[in-house]
Design an enzyme around this catalytic site. Structure first.
Site, PDB file in Angstrom:
ATOM      1  N   CYS A   1      25.410  39.898  62.983  1.00 13.48           N
ATOM      2  CA  CYS A   1      24.647  40.869  63.768  1.00 13.48           C
ATOM      3  C   CYS A   1      23.293  41.140  63.105  1.00 13.48           C
ATOM      4  CB  CYS A   1      25.440  42.169  63.867  1.00 13.48           C
ATOM      5  SG  CYS A   1      24.508  43.551  64.552  1.00 13.48           S
ATOM      6  N   GLY A   2      22.225  40.960  63.857  1.00 12.70           N
ATOM      7  CA  GLY A   2      20.879  41.194  63.339  1.00 12.70           C
ATOM      8  C   GLY A   2      20.659  42.616  62.860  1.00 12.70           C
TER       9      GLY A   2
END
Length: 118
Positions: free
Chosen positions: A13-14
């Site tokens: 997840c960024g």
């Protein structure tokens, strides 16, 4: 000297990676909990919700396909929502940072810095 800082992290997840980077830029090496692999218990989720001061649905990723598949939109029982998160940890919003008995959902990621500087 910082107290222990823990991040519930998903490396794919960024926003989670960004929150981790921000903590590291503050000189903090947090304890990393990969909650998709090391799934929190119902008790841990209840404790987290109390620290966050929110209900179970507010910790859920309501746009995940599994949320719709399980029909969770119509579920009002907190215990059932918490159980769904333990059975399907992908439903848990990320990242979550915990320190000193307080927690914050890192959306936007800058919220984690506010927590550790408080």
């Amino acid at each position: 000297m910082h107290s222990t800082v823990t991040i519930w992290h998903n490396p794919r997840c960024g926003k989670s990676r960004e929150a981790l980077k921000l903590l590291e830029e503050e000189g903090i090496t947090p304890e990393i909990v990969r909650y998709l692999d090391d799934v929190p218990t119902e008790t841990q989720l209840r404790d987290l919700l109390a620290m966050l001061g929110i209900g179970a649905r507010d910790l859920m990723r309501t746009k995940e396909a599994i949320y719709k598949e399980l029909g969770l939109k119509d579920v009002t029982d907190e215990s059932a929502l918490i159980k769904a998160m333990t059975e399907h940890p992908k439903l848990i919003e990320r990242p979550v940072v915990i320190t000193n008995g307080k927690a914050v959902i890192g959306r936007p990621p800058e919220k984690v810095v506010d927590l550790v500087k408080a």
